[in-house]
Every structure is written in C-alpha cells, then in structure tokens.
Design a protein around this motif. Structure first.
Motif, PDB file in Angstrom:
ATOM      1  N   LEU A 198       0.823  -1.207   0.000  1.00 41.55           N
ATOM      2  CA  LEU A 198       0.000   0.000   0.000  1.00 41.55           C
ATOM      3  C   LEU A 198       0.863   1.265   0.000  1.00 41.55           C
ATOM      4  O   LEU A 198       0.523   2.253  -0.666  1.00 41.55           O
ATOM      5  N   GLY A 199       1.964   1.238   0.737  1.00 39.77           N
ATOM      6  CA  GLY A 199       2.881   2.375   0.753  1.00 39.77           C
ATOM      7  C   GLY A 199       3.457   2.632  -0.629  1.00 39.77           C
ATOM      8  O   GLY A 199       3.514   3.781  -1.101  1.00 39.77           O
ATOM      9  N   ILE A 200       3.878   1.551  -1.296  1.00 42.36           N
ATOM     10  CA  ILE A 200       4.438   1.666  -2.651  1.00 42.36           C
ATOM     11  C   ILE A 200       3.384   2.210  -3.619  1.00 42.36           C
ATOM     12  O   ILE A 200       3.664   3.098  -4.429  1.00 42.36           O
ATOM     13  N   LEU A 201       2.151   1.690  -3.522  1.00 44.31           N
ATOM     14  CA  LEU A 201       1.076   2.136  -4.420  1.00 44.31           C
ATOM     15  C   LEU A 201       0.751   3.622  -4.227  1.00 44.31           C
ATOM     16  O   LEU A 201       0.591   4.369  -5.203  1.00 44.31           O
ATOM     17  N   LEU A 202       0.671   4.053  -2.964  1.00 42.80           N
ATOM     18  CA  LEU A 202       0.390   5.471  -2.692  1.00 42.80           C
ATOM     19  C   LEU A 202       1.513   6.357  -3.228  1.00 42.80           C
ATOM     20  O   LEU A 202       1.262   7.409  -3.829  1.00 42.80           O
ATOM     21  N   GLY A 203       2.756   5.938  -2.986  1.00 39.88           N
ATOM     22  CA  GLY A 203       3.904   6.690  -3.497  1.00 39.88           C
ATOM     23  C   GLY A 203       3.885   6.761  -5.015  1.00 39.88           C
ATOM     24  O   GLY A 203       4.175   7.812  -5.610  1.00 39.88           O
ATOM     25  N   LEU A 204       3.521   5.646  -5.647  1.00 41.06           N
ATOM     26  CA  LEU A 204       3.452   5.576  -7.117  1.00 41.06           C
ATOM     27  C   LEU A 204       2.387   6.524  -7.663  1.00 41.06           C
ATOM     28  O   LEU A 204       2.620   7.260  -8.634  1.00 41.06           O
ATOM     29  N   VAL A 205       1.205   6.537  -7.029  1.00 42.27           N
ATOM     30  CA  VAL A 205       0.118   7.419  -7.468  1.00 42.27           C
ATOM     31  C   VAL A 205       0.548   8.887  -7.377  1.00 42.27           C
ATOM     32  O   VAL A 205       0.351   9.668  -8.324  1.00 42.27           O
ATOM     33  N   ILE A 206       1.143   9.255  -6.241  1.00 44.50           N
ATOM     34  CA  ILE A 206       1.578  10.648  -6.066  1.00 44.50           C
ATOM     35  C   ILE A 206       2.666  11.001  -7.083  1.00 44.50           C
ATOM     36  O   ILE A 206       2.653  12.092  -7.677  1.00 44.50           O
ATOM     37  N   ALA A 207       3.609  10.081  -7.315  1.00 43.82           N
ATOM     38  CA  ALA A 207       4.683  10.331  -8.286  1.00 43.82           C
ATOM     39  C   ALA A 207       4.117  10.549  -9.682  1.00 43.82           C
ATOM     40  O   ALA A 207       4.549  11.460 -10.400  1.00 43.82           O
ATOM     41  N   VAL A 208       3.146   9.728 -10.084  1.00 46.94           N
ATOM     42  CA  VAL A 208       2.529   9.856 -11.422  1.00 46.94           C
ATOM     43  C   VAL A 208       1.826  11.213 -11.560  1.00 46.94           C
ATOM     44  O   VAL A 208       1.943  11.889 -12.593  1.00 46.94           O
ATOM     45  N   ILE A 209       1.105  11.618 -10.513  1.00 47.27           N
ATOM     46  CA  ILE A 209       0.427  12.926 -10.531  1.00 47.27           C
ATOM     47  C   ILE A 209       1.452  14.058 -10.662  1.00 47.27           C
ATOM     48  O   ILE A 209       1.280  14.994 -11.459  1.00 47.27           O
ATOM     49  N   LEU A 210       2.541  13.959  -9.893  1.00 49.13           N
ATOM     50  CA  LEU A 210       3.578  14.996  -9.928  1.00 49.13           C
ATOM     51  C   LEU A 210       4.248  15.061 -11.304  1.00 49.13           C
ATOM     52  O   LEU A 210       4.504  16.150 -11.831  1.00 49.13           O
ATOM     53  N   ILE A 211       4.534  13.903 -11.880  1.00 45.32           N
ATOM     54  CA  ILE A 211       5.162  13.868 -13.213  1.00 45.32           C
ATOM     55  C   ILE A 211       4.241  14.535 -14.244  1.00 45.32           C
ATOM     56  O   ILE A 211       4.707  15.308 -15.094  1.00 45.32           O
ATOM     57  N   TYR A 212       2.936  14.251 -14.160  1.00 47.79           N
ATOM     58  CA  TYR A 212       1.970  14.890 -15.069  1.00 47.79           C
ATOM     59  C   TYR A 212       2.012  16.412 -14.905  1.00 47.79           C
ATOM     60  O   TYR A 212       2.050  17.164 -15.892  1.00 47.79           O
TER      61      TYR A 212
END
Length: 409
Positions: A198-212
């Motif tokens: 869950l930690g990895i998934l949350l970090g991944l979601v935030i990273a994708v949003i930031l990259i966008y």
C-alpha cells in the motif's frame, strides 16, 4: 534579560550546529556526532537554550527531516541497481531486525526481570536501525561510486528504510498486547507485506500525478522541490490517519516518489536530487540537534551498565543477522563487515517512540526509555564513525561506472 524564543532557538541551533559539525569533521569524526552532543548540551537536560515551543514540535520537525532523507534516498536509487541487489536488500530489511529484537526481548526478560510483553516492546524499539545516520553516508558513497559495483550502499539504503517499518509494526503488536487489545498475531504479521504494498502504491500514485504536473505546466525546479516535499509530508500524514483502519508504510511510499520521478524524468531527477542535497544541510542540523535534545543523560546514567550489556548483546545478534542475510551474496568478508557496521546506528526511531511505553503507563516505561537513550548515545556515534572510517577501507570504486561517466562527458 530573557533571550529564549523560537527565533533565538533556531538561530542557536543553526549557528552552533554548523560549528559543531565543522569542528568534529576537522578532527576526523562525523559531523552528526557533534550535532548530537550539542543537542544534549543546549537541550532541556543541559543549559536549556531551546525554546519549549520548538521542543513541543520537535517530533514533527524530525519527521520532516526524515522525509527529506528518504526523498534523497529515492532520488539515489536506479532501477538497474535495484534489480542487481533485490534479494539481498529484501533479506536485510527484516532478518537483522527480527534477530536483534527477539534477542533483546529474552535478554532483558532475564537481566531486568521484565515481563515478556514489556521486554518485547524494548526489543523492537532498540532493534530499529537509523536511516537518519545511514542514508546520508550511503548517498555519499553512491555519489563517489564506492561499493556501487556490487550495490553495497544500495542494499543498506533500501534495507534500512524498510527495517524501521518492521520494527515499529512488531513494537505495536507488543504495545497492543499490553493494553489488553485483542491481537490476531497471524493477521498482524501478514499485514507487514500489505503495508509495504500500500505504501508503494500510494507513493506511485503521487509520483505519477507529480510527473503529469511537471510535464503539463512550466514550474521552476525550486518550486518542484517544494511541491515534492509537501506531497511527501501529506503522504506521511495520510498514512498516519489511515493506519487506524489500514496499515500503510508511508515512509516507503516517500522513497518511491523520488525513485519513480528519477526513472521517468532522469535529467529532472538529478537536478531535484541536487536541490534536496541543499535542503538537507538545514534539515540535518535540525534533526540531530533535536534528537540530542531529547536525550535525558541523567536517566541514561542510572541504567548505564545493564543497558550497555543488553545493547551490546543485541548488536552481536544483529551482526549475526546481517551475516545470515548476506549469505550467498557476492560480497567478500570485508564488505560484509562493512554492512554489519552500517547496521549498528540507532537514533530516530528510538527518539520517536522510546517514550511511548512510559506515556501509555507501561510499568517498565522508565527503564525502556533509559535504554533507548543509551542506545542512541552508544550506537549513533560509534556506527557513524565506523561507517565513515571502514567504508573508505572496504568499499572499492566502481571503475566501470567512472569510465562511463568520462565517456559521456
């Protein structure tokens, strides 16, 4: 005349922190040792020069500094290197911690006469390794390409970051048992991998949003750095809030943010890494001076002998755990010894949760806090000095990586 205020305290921490760091570096000792000692001297158990308002929020300030450390760690991890060290890093993330935690549990039960549940709390407070001490040093080795041929700094960097989550989770199990809560041990133990996922998934979601956002809008790098830091802090707080219902290893997610941005936008990732290096200069001073300020040396002195005995036995068990975790790897004996030394320091977790049993009314809370304090005083400087000195001797420069850099230039 009353000089003490928040502004004055910050000024004192910065000026004296920089001075202490420079002085200790000058005599070939880690700067963080100077900052820890300074914190003890000017903290509430010393000359009391730090305003109470700063001490009241010191936990939050230390958490922000830890987030900066983990973001820097994320920006220092490359996928290619991670694949190379995958299984060793996984084993290093839990084997040494569990071996040390259980050893201290049984030793403190017999030496101090603590009930097993309270001894378990002590065991897994002490077992947590300190990313605050280790990560900056590993990043320094990575930048100088020392030990990177076998991925040694990366094994330690990733393993240590997960080690804390394992320790805090098992500590929480013992704390729940003491409070009479119904604890389903199998469910709790199996929740550890779920926390990471869950930690990895949350970090991944935030990273994708930031990259966008970074691709879509024209944002200066300094502003991007602040946005990433704020997002990571929100992730950490979101993890804390949701932990009542769903356990989340939010600090692992913080590392993932840096890692994903570096993978998807390598040039930007390197620039942002440099920005976080600069922020760390201030964060490091705050972190180690405030950790030192938490240390009650009078309390530690009353349990010095038995506390040191327990900690040394625990470190011996951790060393065996590190050796076991690295069995079958391509590391030679010198490199394994370096990993053992690098897994010694305790600081952030002990400062953060060492007082929780006492605040929760645990009968042996005073003894637990005292031994947590001794662990910081004994292992943080010893481990930091050992890593700095032995790392220069044991880690070889990755000539292939250096040659590639020269060719690119």
């Amino acid at each position: 005349m009353e000089f003490q205020s928040v502004a004055f305290s910050v000024a004192i921490i910065i000026l004296l922190g920089l001075l202490a760091s420079k002085l200790f570096n000058r005599i070939k000792l880690p700067g963080l040792l100077g900052m820890l000692i300074l914190g003890i001297v000017i903290g509430p158990y010393g000359f009391n020069l730090i305003d109470k308002a700063i001490m009241a929020i010191s936990g939050d300030l230390r958490a922000i500094a830890l987030i900066i450390i983990l973001l820097r760690a994320g920006f220092g991890i490359h996928m290619e290197s991670l694949r190379k060290v995958g299984m060793s890093a996984v084993k290093m993330s839990f084997i040494p911690d569990v071996v040390e935690g259980l050893t201290i549990t049984f030793i403190s039960h017999y030496l101090l006469g603590l009930p097993l549940i309270e001894a378990g709390m002590l065991g897994f407070i002490i077992a947590a390794v300190s990313p605050a001490v280790i990560v900056p040093q590993m990043l320094s080795f990575i930048k100088r390409r020392m030990g990177t041929g076998k991925g040694i700094p990366l094994i330690i960097l990733t393993g240590a970051s997960v080690d804390d989550v394992v320790s805090i989770t098992i500590f929480s199990i013992f704390l729940g048992m003491y409070g009479g809560q119904q604890v389903n041990y199998l469910v709790t133990i199996f929740s550890i991998p779920l926390q990471f996922i869950l930690g990895i998934l949350l970090g991944l979601v935030i990273a994708v949003i930031l990259i966008y956002l970074f691709k879509r809008f024209n944002i200066r790098n300094t502003e991007k750095t602040l946005i990433i830091l704020a997002s990571a802090i929100i992730l950490k707080n979101l993890g804390d809030v949701l932990s009542t219902w769903v356990p989340i290893a939010a600090l692992v997610g913080v590392m993932v943010i840096g890692f994903v941005i570096l993978e998807k936008m390598p040039e930007l990732g390197m620039q942002l890494s440099s920005k976080f290096d600069k922020i760390w200069i201030f964060a490091e001073i705050l972190l180690f001076v405030l950790v030192g300020a938490q240390v009650n040396i009078y309390l530690a002195a009353s349990f010095a002998v038995v506390g040191l005995t327990i900690i040394i036995i625990g470190l011996a068990a951790r060393s065996a755990g590190v050796y076991l975790a690295l069995a079958g790897s391509n590391l030679n004996l010198q490199e394994k010894i370096f990993c053992i030394i690098a897994y010694m320091p305790k600081a952030t977790v002990q400062a953060a949760i060492g007082a929780i049993p006492l605040s929760m009314g645990v009968a042996s809370g005073q003894e637990i806090l005292a031994i947590a304090v001794i662990a910081i005083l004994f292992t943080a400087p010893l481990g930091a000095m050992g890593v700095s000195w032995y790392g220069e001797k044991a880690l070889k420069v990755d000539e292939n990586a250096v040659s590639k850099e020269i060719m690119v230039k």
